[in-house]
Scaffold this motif. Structure first.
Motif, PDB file in Angstrom:
ATOM      1  N   ILE A 104      -0.569   9.968   0.948  1.00  0.00           N
ATOM      2  CA  ILE A 104      -0.483  10.853  -0.045  1.00  0.00           C
ATOM      3  C   ILE A 104      -0.230  10.626  -1.470  1.00  0.00           C
ATOM      4  CG2 ILE A 104       1.164  13.043  -0.323  1.00  0.00           C
ATOM      5  CD1 ILE A 104       2.418  12.400   2.335  1.00  0.00           C
ATOM      6  N   ASP A 105      -0.828  11.432  -2.467  1.00  0.00           N
ATOM      7  CA  ASP A 105      -0.994  10.993  -3.762  1.00  0.00           C
ATOM      8  C   ASP A 105      -1.474  12.447  -4.442  1.00  0.00           C
ATOM      9  OD1 ASP A 105      -0.923   8.526  -5.556  1.00  0.00           O
ATOM     10  OD2 ASP A 105      -2.199   9.868  -6.504  1.00  0.00           O
ATOM     11  N   ARG A 106      -1.238  12.182  -5.850  1.00  0.00           N
ATOM     12  CA  ARG A 106      -1.354  13.454  -6.574  1.00  0.00           C
ATOM     13  C   ARG A 106      -2.893  13.573  -6.632  1.00  0.00           C
ATOM     14  NH1 ARG A 106       3.163  15.521  -9.642  1.00  0.00           N
ATOM     15  NH2 ARG A 106       4.708  13.672  -9.452  1.00  0.00           N
ATOM     16  N   GLU A 107      -3.658  12.281  -6.768  1.00  0.00           N
ATOM     17  CA  GLU A 107      -5.235  12.258  -6.952  1.00  0.00           C
ATOM     18  C   GLU A 107      -5.716  11.965  -5.408  1.00  0.00           C
ATOM     19  OE1 GLU A 107      -6.690  12.687  -9.621  1.00  0.00           O
ATOM     20  OE2 GLU A 107      -4.805  12.847 -10.960  1.00  0.00           O
ATOM     21  N   GLU A 108      -6.545  12.898  -5.257  1.00  0.00           N
ATOM     22  CA  GLU A 108      -7.342  12.673  -3.935  1.00  0.00           C
ATOM     23  C   GLU A 108      -7.959  11.380  -3.711  1.00  0.00           C
ATOM     24  OE1 GLU A 108     -10.250  15.765  -2.991  1.00  0.00           O
ATOM     25  OE2 GLU A 108     -10.357  14.799  -0.624  1.00  0.00           O
ATOM     26  N   TYR A 166       0.947  -1.222  -0.019  1.00  0.00           N
ATOM     27  CA  TYR A 166       0.082   0.008  -0.087  1.00  0.00           C
ATOM     28  C   TYR A 166       1.004   1.302   0.225  1.00  0.00           C
ATOM     29  CZ  TYR A 166      -3.778  -3.498   1.168  1.00  0.00           C
ATOM     30  OH  TYR A 166      -4.589  -4.501   1.151  1.00  0.00           O
ATOM     31  N   ASN A 167       1.453   1.626  -1.074  1.00  0.00           N
ATOM     32  CA  ASN A 167       2.562   2.261  -1.063  1.00  0.00           C
ATOM     33  C   ASN A 167       2.125   3.878  -1.328  1.00  0.00           C
ATOM     34  OD1 ASN A 167       1.640   2.697  -3.596  1.00  0.00           O
ATOM     35  ND2 ASN A 167       3.683   2.474  -4.695  1.00  0.00           N
ATOM     36  N   ARG A 168       0.914   4.230  -1.263  1.00  0.00           N
ATOM     37  CA  ARG A 168       0.629   5.702  -0.833  1.00  0.00           C
ATOM     38  C   ARG A 168       0.596   5.835   0.696  1.00  0.00           C
ATOM     39  NH1 ARG A 168       0.085   3.637  -5.868  1.00  0.00           N
ATOM     40  NH2 ARG A 168      -0.253   5.363  -7.346  1.00  0.00           N
ATOM     41  N   ALA A 169       0.721   4.836   1.494  1.00  0.00           N
ATOM     42  CA  ALA A 169       0.426   4.839   2.737  1.00  0.00           C
ATOM     43  C   ALA A 169       1.725   4.764   3.948  1.00  0.00           C
ATOM     44  CB  ALA A 169      -0.490   3.804   3.364  1.00  0.00           C
ATOM     45  N   LEU A 170       1.769   5.634   4.774  1.00  0.00           N
ATOM     46  CA  LEU A 170       2.950   5.642   5.730  1.00  0.00           C
ATOM     47  C   LEU A 170       2.113   5.347   7.073  1.00  0.00           C
ATOM     48  CD1 LEU A 170       4.519   9.096   4.879  1.00  0.00           C
ATOM     49  CD2 LEU A 170       5.206   6.881   4.167  1.00  0.00           C
ATOM     50  N   VAL A 171       2.929   4.388   7.770  1.00  0.00           N
ATOM     51  CA  VAL A 171       2.644   3.899   9.182  1.00  0.00           C
ATOM     52  C   VAL A 171       2.854   4.055  10.165  1.00  0.00           C
ATOM     53  CG1 VAL A 171       1.609   1.870  10.247  1.00  0.00           C
ATOM     54  CG2 VAL A 171       1.639   1.888   7.549  1.00  0.00           C
ATOM     55  N   TYR A 172       2.550   4.667  11.348  1.00  0.00           N
ATOM     56  CA  TYR A 172       3.281   4.669  12.690  1.00  0.00           C
ATOM     57  C   TYR A 172       2.256   4.100  13.551  1.00  0.00           C
ATOM     58  CZ  TYR A 172       4.107   6.451  17.367  1.00  0.00           C
ATOM     59  OH  TYR A 172       4.307   6.416  18.595  1.00  0.00           O
ATOM     60  N   GLU A 173       2.870   3.116  14.300  1.00  0.00           N
ATOM     61  CA  GLU A 173       2.056   2.394  15.099  1.00  0.00           C
ATOM     62  C   GLU A 173       2.877   2.326  16.686  1.00  0.00           C
ATOM     63  OE1 GLU A 173       0.357  -1.168  12.628  1.00  0.00           O
ATOM     64  OE2 GLU A 173       2.204  -1.535  13.264  1.00  0.00           O
TER      65      GLU A 173
END
Ligand code: NAG
Ligand code: NAG
Ligand code: NAG
Ligand code: NAG
Ligand code: NAG
Ligand code: NAG
Ligand code: NAG
Ligand code: NAG
Ligand code: NAG
Length: 739
Positions: A242-246, A135-142
């Motif tokens: 985050i992406d160029r497209e909402e 899911y490479n638009r996603a950054l994860v903190y846990e």
């Protein structure tokens, strides 16, 4: 009783799910590097960031005009820190055990974590962060907080967690506006829209770039999370997409939030494990624990800046590999996130071993920027395509205004790209790609070279005047030997493609051939060496590996002249030279079987450049200012190991065969054996195992026609799989593909 058994079974299941990471893939420390630039830089080809840094960067997003263009900084909203508290206050350093905080980068599973044990409070807190590989638009903190079994009492046990984020200053690259407040009443996500402020070059970039940042949690204030004392374990996560497209960023966030933390993490680690198991890995056997870690970390940091091949939503086009990777690019020391020759000459030969798809995406960036390169040639008075020394969003010249001469004179970048295309073709044998992708670039580069050359018909010679070679200490020189040699290769490959891909006028082919034949390669008859450029005086100090590159990687001259180059330039290279300079001495000494020198330079090429905690590379040795996460240095180092010690290569012979070569192997100091798995060649996958003066290569090809071995005059058909062993006394082995 039954309950206890079930409990034990559960633990066993949990453990089998997450196999233990071998120590050579686990970088662990109790103390952080004094310079936080040397924290690990994580990425997935779409997004990247340095742990604890102030920035997140996105593939291809730059801000600034011309030479001021640099990666557009997104504040690091993922830089979150957790505290454990009760109503009297939060735990402090005094509550942490001695060495109770461990900082770890798990290279095999692809994440960073901080583990803190508060023995007096009877709890442990794990915070982990990673850019998701699938899911490479996603950054994860846990964060996972646990009450330990041996705690004294529940009375003074913490009752809530406080999460604070430290994103750094606001961004000077974007105008951010809140397009959705994500109030819990609306049930939606907090969403920011960012537009870059300054265009790179209007002709090729009519509009600012736009991105959307979505948050699973509002994060606009400190979060206080209740943790009831009856609850043994507490988990919480924050996701940013985050992406160029909402719509893409929104879908990613929705789909990610459908998964439990565990499932989400598992999908990520599976993706990383699949890289190591199926795409590429190097195993070093012997007394070389630290070297193993450095090799694994090197591969890890390179892959982190490359696109994930399998992703949840389609990838955007890739914008190339910059010397300090995707997760850096805001500082001058980060080369502003631009592409240089580093991409093709230093990193790509290693990247091509990971898999063709990675290499193709890197080279596709040059294809997409071919029009800009033609424009650059035209505006500087030449024909064909001239790739800029530094290239970012538009593909036009974005060299820092500090140093106009490098952009004017380092013309070798264009033939460097043609050379890389040839090498990749020699490995992949992909004819369709050669004609669709390599040919248009090579043709235009050849046209540029012809228009740039100064030819003297009376002497039947061509020259490149007023250039700068890789040695940037010597501007305004004529006939830099490296530039001329790589240009000959580029012109000859254009000629070959012109014939192969068809329909090229003989007039054009002859013109390229003629300039190639007439380009001067300087050689000093008395000393039997190549002066770096016209007027070079022996022992004049040079910045970095330049003329010695005629051996490896160019394979242009491996005669005694090259051996003398090695000896002479070894004595004349700056102490403060970049890491890959020593790696190239190592590779070349190894190929000329000067083992002691090879070993010396190999160690010099990494030992003082790799910072101990997370094996992050610096551009310069300890004590000198330089860039962090220096992927170029990693590229040179891995090339020395694989193509120097491992004596592997892909290339073109004088009679136009494209082959895989095996020379005489050695192992670096203290290493018994090196095993490299999943090397692609043609449609096959090969593995190479090498020892001191003996190696075996094993290939199998399920699609193609099989292989042929060329050993001296002898040709042997090998079929579709083989396992060959070569000892140092055997004649060199070359493998070609049967067609
Ligand atoms: C990121 O957070 C860490 C604490 O977890 C802090 O030390 C560091 O200064 C923060 N970075 C920035 C840019 O504020
Ligand atoms: C803490 O770690 C350091 C460095 O690894 C070690 O020298 C020291 O003995 C450790 N202290 C304790 C109490 O474990
Ligand atoms: C953040 O902004 C302050 C105030 O403008 C400035 O002094 C500081 O240097 C900035 N920090 C960074 C890391 O840019
Ligand atoms: C978000 O909230 C702020 C302050 O609460 C308000 O000024 C702003 O108009 C809101 N924006 C949107 C898009 O709802
Ligand atoms: C640059 O392009 C223009 C317009 O196509 C053309 O007239 C001119 O000759 C070109 N310059 C060179 C040096 O080729
Ligand atoms: C070959 O090139 C000529 C002129 O450049 C063009 O008219 C012709 O269609 C081309 N033929 C093929 C097969 O591409
Ligand atoms: C090495 O360089 C020094 C001067 O920098 C020179 O005196 C010496 O002769 C050189 N040695 C060799 C082997 O060329
Ligand atoms: C490598 O093998 C040769 C014999 O082929 C031997 O002389 C040499 O000592 C060996 N070197 C190492 C480093 O094992
Ligand atoms: C290939 O041959 C070598 C030497 O005989 C042997 O050690 C290795 O296991 C073989 N590899 C395979 C995959 O059979």
């Amino acid at each position: 009783m039954i309950q206890i058994i079930l409990f034990i079974v559960n633990i066993a299941l949990l453990q089998s799910c997450f196999a233990e990471t071998p120590e050579t893939y686990l970088l662990k420390t109790n103390s952080l590097p004094s310079d936080l630039n040397f924290m690990p830089t994580l990425g997935n080809g779409h997004l990247g960031y340095t742990v604890f840094g102030d920035a997140i960067f996105m593939n291809g997003v730059y801000n600034g005009a011309g030479g001021n263009s640099k990666r557009a900084r997104i504040p690091n909203w993922l830089n979150i820190s957790a505290e454990v508290c009760d109503r009297f206050g939060c735990a402090t350093g005094n509550d942490v055990d001695v060495n109770g905080t461990s900082y770890e980068t798990d290279l095999r599973d692809g994440y960073f974590r901080v583990l803190t044990t508060y023995r007096t409070l009877g709890i442990s807190v794990e915070q982990r962060t990673y850019p998701h590989k699938f899911y490479n638009r996603a950054l994860v903190y846990e964060v996972v907080a646990k009450r330990l079994a041996n705690r004294l009492s529940k009375v003074n046990s913490p009752k809530f967690l406080k999460l604070t984020h430290f994103p750094g200053n606001s961004s000077d690259a974007f105008d951010f506006v809140v397009v959705n407040n994500g109030s819990s009443s609306s049930g939606d996500y907090r969403t920011l829209r960012g537009r870059t402020k300054v265009l790179e070059l209007e002709k090729f970039q009519p509009d600012p770039q736009e991105i959307f940042v979505l948050f699973s949690e509002p994060l606009d204030h400190t979060l206080q999370l209740q943790w009831p004392t009856w609850q043994d374990e507490f988990t919480y996560r924050v996701i940013i997409t985050i992406d160029r497209e909402e719509t893409v960023a929104r879908k990613e966030l929705q789909d990610v939030l459908q998964l439990s933390s565990r499932k989400l993490f598992q999908k990520h680690t599976e993706s990383w494990n699949s890289f190591w198991d199926n795409e590429f890995s190097i195993e070093i056997r012997g007394d070389a624990f630290e070297l193993s870690q450095i090799v694994n970390a090197g591969i890890f940091y390179l892959v982190s800046s490359l696109p994930s091949i399998e992703t949840h939503q389609k990838n955007e086009p890739f914008y190339g590999l910059s010397p300090t990777g995707l997760g850096r690019g805001n500082l001058e020391a980060d080369y502003q996130g631009h592409n240089f020759w580093d991409t093709e000459i230093w990193m790509l030969p290693v990247v091509s071993l990971f898999g063709y798809e990675y290499a193709k995406q890197v080279l596709d960036y040059r294809s997409r920027k071919l029009e800009a390169a033609k424009y650059h040639a035209n505006t500087t008075g030449y024909k064909g395509a001239r790739f800029p020394w530094e290239s970012a969003y538009t593909g036009t010249e974005v060299t820092n205004p500090c140093c106009p001469e490098v952009s004017q004179q380092e013309i070798h970048i264009s033939p460097d790209i043609s050379f890389a295309l040839q090498k990749f073709f020699a490995q992949s044998h992909d004819n369709a790609w050669a004609c669709d992708t390599a040919w248009p670039i090579t043709r235009e580069v050849a046209e540029f070279l012809v228009s740039r050359a100064s030819c003297d018909d009376s002497k039947n010679e061509c020259h490149f005047l007023d250039v700068m070679g890789p040695d940037e200490d010597h501007p305004d020189v004529n006939d830099n030997v490296y530039t001329n040699a790589v240009s000959k290769i580029a012109l000859n490959f254009a000629e070959w493609l012109g014939k192969t891909c068809g329909n090229t006028s003989t007039e054009l082919l002859e013109k390229w051939r003629e300039v190639s034949d007439r380009l001067v390669i300087l050689r000093d008859e008395n000393l039997d060496y190549h002066p770096q450029h016209q007027g070079y005086i022996p022992n004049t100090i040079v910045k970095q590996a330049d003329t010695i590159l005629l051996g490896y990687p160019l394979n242009f001259d491996t005669s005694t002249t090259h051996s003398n180059d090695l000896r002479l330039y070894a004595n004349a290279t700056r102490e403060s030279g970049p890491a890959m300079t020593w790696s190239m001495f190592a590779a070349n000494y190894m190929r000329s079987l000067q083992i002691q020198e090879a070993n010396e330079y190999f160690e010099r090429g990494y030992k003082s450049y790799v910072r101990p905690e997370f094996k992050v590379w610096s551009e310069t040795p300890l004590g000198f200012e330089g860039s962090a996460n220096f992927l170029t240095g990693i590229g040179g180092f891995l090339q020395a190991l694989i193509f120097g010690y491992g004596a592997l290569d892909f290339g073109r012979t004088n009679d136009d065969q494209f082959l895989m070569f095996f020379g005489i192997t050695m192992t670096p100091p203290n290493v018994d054996e090196v095993h490299i798995s999943s090397i692609p060649y043609g449609d096959a996958k090969c593995s190479l195992t090498f020892r001191n003066r003996s190696s075996s290569i094993e290939c199998s090809d399920r699609i193609g026609q099989g292989f042929q071995m060329v050993q001296g005059q002898k040709k042997t058909v090998l079929g579709r799989s083989f396992n060959l062993t070569r000892r140092s006394e055997d004649p060199p082995i070359q493998i070609s593909l049967l067609r």
